[in-house]
Design a protein around this motif. Structure first.
Motif, mmCIF file in Angstrom:
data_model
loop_
_atom_site.group_PDB
_atom_site.id
_atom_site.type_symbol
_atom_site.label_atom_id
_atom_site.label_comp_id
_atom_site.label_asym_id
_atom_site.label_seq_id
_atom_site.Cartn_x
_atom_site.Cartn_y
_atom_site.Cartn_z
ATOM 1 N N ALA A 81 -8.393 13.486 0.059
ATOM 2 C CA ALA A 81 -7.165 14.286 0.099
ATOM 3 C C ALA A 81 -5.991 13.498 0.662
ATOM 4 O O ALA A 81 -4.847 13.688 0.243
ATOM 5 C CB ALA A 81 -7.397 15.553 0.917
ATOM 6 N N THR A 82 -6.271 12.609 1.599
ATOM 7 C CA THR A 82 -5.191 11.821 2.201
ATOM 8 C C THR A 82 -5.058 10.434 1.563
ATOM 9 O O THR A 82 -4.211 9.643 1.997
ATOM 10 C CB THR A 82 -5.415 11.650 3.713
ATOM 11 N N ALA A 83 -5.884 10.157 0.555
ATOM 12 C CA ALA A 83 -5.869 8.856 -0.134
ATOM 13 C C ALA A 83 -5.946 7.704 0.869
ATOM 14 O O ALA A 83 -5.109 6.800 0.886
ATOM 15 C CB ALA A 83 -4.647 8.720 -1.034
ATOM 16 N N SER A 84 -6.962 7.727 1.699
ATOM 17 C CA SER A 84 -7.125 6.730 2.761
ATOM 18 C C SER A 84 -7.096 5.307 2.219
ATOM 19 O O SER A 84 -7.641 5.023 1.153
ATOM 20 C CB SER A 84 -8.452 6.943 3.476
ATOM 21 N N PHE A 85 -6.475 4.455 2.983
ATOM 22 C CA PHE A 85 -6.393 3.048 2.624
ATOM 23 C C PHE A 85 -6.299 2.218 3.899
ATOM 24 O O PHE A 85 -6.060 2.744 4.982
ATOM 25 C CB PHE A 85 -5.178 2.771 1.720
ATOM 26 N N VAL A 86 -6.528 0.924 3.752
ATOM 27 C CA VAL A 86 -6.281 -0.015 4.833
ATOM 28 C C VAL A 86 -5.260 -1.025 4.328
ATOM 29 O O VAL A 86 -5.162 -1.263 3.119
ATOM 30 C CB VAL A 86 -7.566 -0.736 5.316
ATOM 31 N N VAL A 87 -4.520 -1.596 5.236
ATOM 32 C CA VAL A 87 -3.523 -2.592 4.869
ATOM 33 C C VAL A 87 -4.057 -3.955 5.270
ATOM 34 O O VAL A 87 -4.454 -4.173 6.416
ATOM 35 C CB VAL A 87 -2.175 -2.311 5.558
ATOM 36 N N ALA A 88 -4.084 -4.866 4.307
ATOM 37 C CA ALA A 88 -4.515 -6.239 4.569
ATOM 38 C C ALA A 88 -3.513 -7.175 3.891
ATOM 39 O O ALA A 88 -3.326 -7.105 2.672
ATOM 40 C CB ALA A 88 -5.914 -6.474 4.038
ATOM 41 N N LEU A 89 -2.865 -7.984 4.676
ATOM 42 C CA LEU A 89 -1.865 -8.934 4.168
ATOM 43 C C LEU A 89 -0.814 -8.233 3.308
ATOM 44 O O LEU A 89 -0.504 -8.648 2.199
ATOM 45 C CB LEU A 89 -2.550 -10.056 3.387
ATOM 46 N N ASN A 90 -0.331 -7.119 3.819
ATOM 47 C CA ASN A 90 0.712 -6.319 3.173
ATOM 48 C C ASN A 90 0.270 -5.651 1.861
ATOM 49 O O ASN A 90 1.105 -5.238 1.078
ATOM 50 C CB ASN A 90 1.985 -7.142 2.930
ATOM 51 N N TYR A 91 -1.036 -5.574 1.618
ATOM 52 C CA TYR A 91 -1.562 -4.875 0.450
ATOM 53 C C TYR A 91 -2.291 -3.624 0.915
ATOM 54 O O TYR A 91 -3.058 -3.667 1.879
ATOM 55 C CB TYR A 91 -2.558 -5.755 -0.336
ATOM 56 N N GLY A 132 -24.638 -4.998 -4.763
ATOM 57 C CA GLY A 132 -23.639 -5.073 -3.697
ATOM 58 C C GLY A 132 -23.937 -6.205 -2.736
ATOM 59 O O GLY A 132 -23.023 -6.903 -2.271
ATOM 60 N N LEU A 133 -25.214 -6.400 -2.430
ATOM 61 C CA LEU A 133 -25.617 -7.494 -1.536
ATOM 62 C C LEU A 133 -25.285 -8.846 -2.165
ATOM 63 O O LEU A 133 -24.717 -9.726 -1.503
ATOM 64 C CB LEU A 133 -27.110 -7.398 -1.231
ATOM 65 N N LEU A 134 -25.608 -8.999 -3.435
ATOM 66 C CA LEU A 134 -25.302 -10.248 -4.134
ATOM 67 C C LEU A 134 -23.788 -10.464 -4.208
ATOM 68 O O LEU A 134 -23.298 -11.577 -3.959
ATOM 69 C CB LEU A 134 -25.911 -10.220 -5.542
ATOM 70 N N ILE A 176 -12.932 -5.451 2.528
ATOM 71 C CA ILE A 176 -13.793 -5.127 1.387
ATOM 72 C C ILE A 176 -15.256 -5.187 1.784
ATOM 73 O O ILE A 176 -16.049 -4.322 1.401
ATOM 74 C CB ILE A 176 -13.482 -6.061 0.192
ATOM 75 N N VAL A 177 -15.629 -6.191 2.564
ATOM 76 C CA VAL A 177 -17.020 -6.302 3.014
ATOM 77 C C VAL A 177 -17.416 -5.095 3.853
ATOM 78 O O VAL A 177 -18.446 -4.465 3.625
ATOM 79 C CB VAL A 177 -17.248 -7.622 3.796
ATOM 80 N N SER A 178 -16.575 -4.753 4.832
ATOM 81 C CA SER A 178 -16.947 -3.673 5.744
ATOM 82 C C SER A 178 -16.791 -2.287 5.135
ATOM 83 O O SER A 178 -17.537 -1.377 5.489
ATOM 84 C CB SER A 178 -16.140 -3.773 7.035
ATOM 85 N N ARG A 179 -15.870 -2.102 4.222
ATOM 86 C CA ARG A 179 -15.604 -0.768 3.676
ATOM 87 C C ARG A 179 -16.345 -0.479 2.372
ATOM 88 O O ARG A 179 -16.513 0.676 2.016
ATOM 89 C CB ARG A 179 -14.100 -0.576 3.431
ATOM 90 N N ILE A 193 -5.202 -1.264 0.383
ATOM 91 C CA ILE A 193 -6.512 -1.255 -0.273
ATOM 92 C C ILE A 193 -7.100 0.144 -0.095
ATOM 93 O O ILE A 193 -7.405 0.550 1.030
ATOM 94 C CB ILE A 193 -7.449 -2.314 0.340
ATOM 95 N N PRO A 194 -7.269 0.891 -1.195
ATOM 96 C CA PRO A 194 -7.833 2.240 -1.064
ATOM 97 C C PRO A 194 -9.293 2.165 -0.601
ATOM 98 O O PRO A 194 -10.085 1.389 -1.137
ATOM 99 C CB PRO A 194 -7.738 2.825 -2.467
ATOM 100 N N VAL A 195 -9.615 2.951 0.402
ATOM 101 C CA VAL A 195 -10.991 2.965 0.901
ATOM 102 C C VAL A 195 -11.643 4.329 0.733
ATOM 103 O O VAL A 195 -12.842 4.468 0.981
ATOM 104 C CB VAL A 195 -11.063 2.522 2.380
ATOM 105 N N TRP A 196 -10.908 5.332 0.299
ATOM 106 C CA TRP A 196 -11.483 6.662 0.174
ATOM 107 C C TRP A 196 -12.677 6.715 -0.773
ATOM 108 O O TRP A 196 -13.606 7.488 -0.521
ATOM 109 C CB TRP A 196 -10.423 7.705 -0.226
ATOM 110 N N PRO A 197 -12.742 5.912 -1.873
ATOM 111 C CA PRO A 197 -13.927 6.024 -2.740
ATOM 112 C C PRO A 197 -15.241 5.698 -2.034
ATOM 113 O O PRO A 197 -16.279 6.305 -2.316
ATOM 114 C CB PRO A 197 -13.652 5.026 -3.865
ATOM 115 N N SER A 198 -15.200 4.742 -1.104
ATOM 116 C CA SER A 198 -16.441 4.346 -0.437
ATOM 117 C C SER A 198 -17.019 5.465 0.417
ATOM 118 O O SER A 198 -18.220 5.497 0.673
ATOM 119 C CB SER A 198 -16.216 3.091 0.409
ATOM 120 N N TYR A 199 -16.172 6.406 0.857
ATOM 121 C CA TYR A 199 -16.665 7.516 1.672
ATOM 122 C C TYR A 199 -17.598 8.432 0.894
ATOM 123 O O TYR A 199 -18.410 9.141 1.484
ATOM 124 C CB TYR A 199 -15.491 8.319 2.248
#
Length: 185
Positions: free
Chosen positions: A128-138, A31-33, A59-62, A140-146
Motif C-alpha cells: 500500500a505504501t510502495a515501500s522502497f529503499v534508496v541506494a545511490l540516489n535510486y 536465488g542462492l546461485l 538487493i542481497v538483503s531484501r 529500489i522497490p522492496v515491497w514485492p519481497s514482503y
C-alpha cells in the motif's frame, strides 16, 4: 486398495504441496546461485573498477536472502530436514512417537499460520505504501519481497498440517525421492 492402504503421496493435498514446494525450493536455489553471481560481480567490480555495483547490499538483503530463507520451507518440512532434537523421541514406543510427531506438527503448523498471517498484513502494508529503499540516489522497490515470506510460511503450515493428519508423510517423501532417483539411473 482401500483408502487406509493408499500411499500418502496420492492424497490431493500432498500432491498439491509437492507440486508447489519443489518449484519454490528450486526458486530458492536459483536465488542462492544468483546471489553468489551478484556478490562475485560486485567484488570483481570493486577490484577492477574501484567501485561496487549499485545496490548490491540492498538487493542481497531484501530479495536474495528472503528467497533463500523462506521459499524452500515447505520442501524442507516435507522431507523432514528441519533441525530437530530427538532426546526423548528415540526411547518412546512407536505409538507415542507417532502421537508426538502429530502434536509437534500441529503446533508448528499453528506457528507457521500465525507467522503467515502477521507477515501477510505487513506485506499488504508495504504494498500500500510502495515501500522502497534508496541506494545511490535510486529508488529500489522492496515491497514485492514482503509477499515471499507469507507464501513460504503458508505452504510450510499446510505441509506440517498434512504431517499432523497423516503421520509418515515425511518418510514417504524420502521414499518417493529415493525411488525416483533409482529409476533415473
Amino acid at each position: 486398495m482401500s483408502d487406509g492402504d493408499s500411499s500418502i503421496s496420492d492424497h490431493p493435498i500432498v500432491v498439491m504441496c509437492d507440486s508447489v514446494a519443489r518449484p519454490l525450493a528450486f526458486l530458492g536455489s536459483a536465488g542462492l546461485l544468483s546471489m553468489m553471481l551478484h556478490v562475485s560481480a560486485d567484488v570483481g567490480s570493486r577490484l577492477m573498477f574501484g567501485g561496487p555495483l549499485p545496490a548490491t547490499v540492498e538487493i542481497v538483503s531484501r530479495y536474495y536472502m528472503v528467497l533463500i530463507a523462506f521459499l524452500p520451507l515447505a520442501w524442507v518440512e516435507r522431507h523432514d530436514e528441519m533441525i530437530s532434537v530427538d532426546l526423548l523421541h528415540q526411547v518412546l514406543p512407536p505409538s507415542w512417537k507417532r502421537l508426538s510427531s502429530q502434536v509437534v506438527s500441529s503446533v508448528v503448523a499453528s506457528v507457521y499460520l500465525s507467522l503467515a498471517w502477521t507477515t501477510w498484513k505487513t506485506a499488504l502494508s508495504n504494498y500500500a505504501t510502495a515501500s522502497f529503499v534508496v541506494a545511490l540516489n535510486y529508488k529500489i522497490p522492496v515491497w514485492p519481497s514482503y509477499f515471499l515470506v507469507p507464501i513460504g510460511f503458508t505452504l510450510a503450515a499446510v505441509t506440517c498440517a498434512v504431517h499432523a493428519i497423516r503421520p509418515g508423510a515425511a518418510n514417504d517423501a524420502s521414499a518417493i525421492e529415493q525411488h525416483a532417483s533409482e529409476n533415473r539411473t
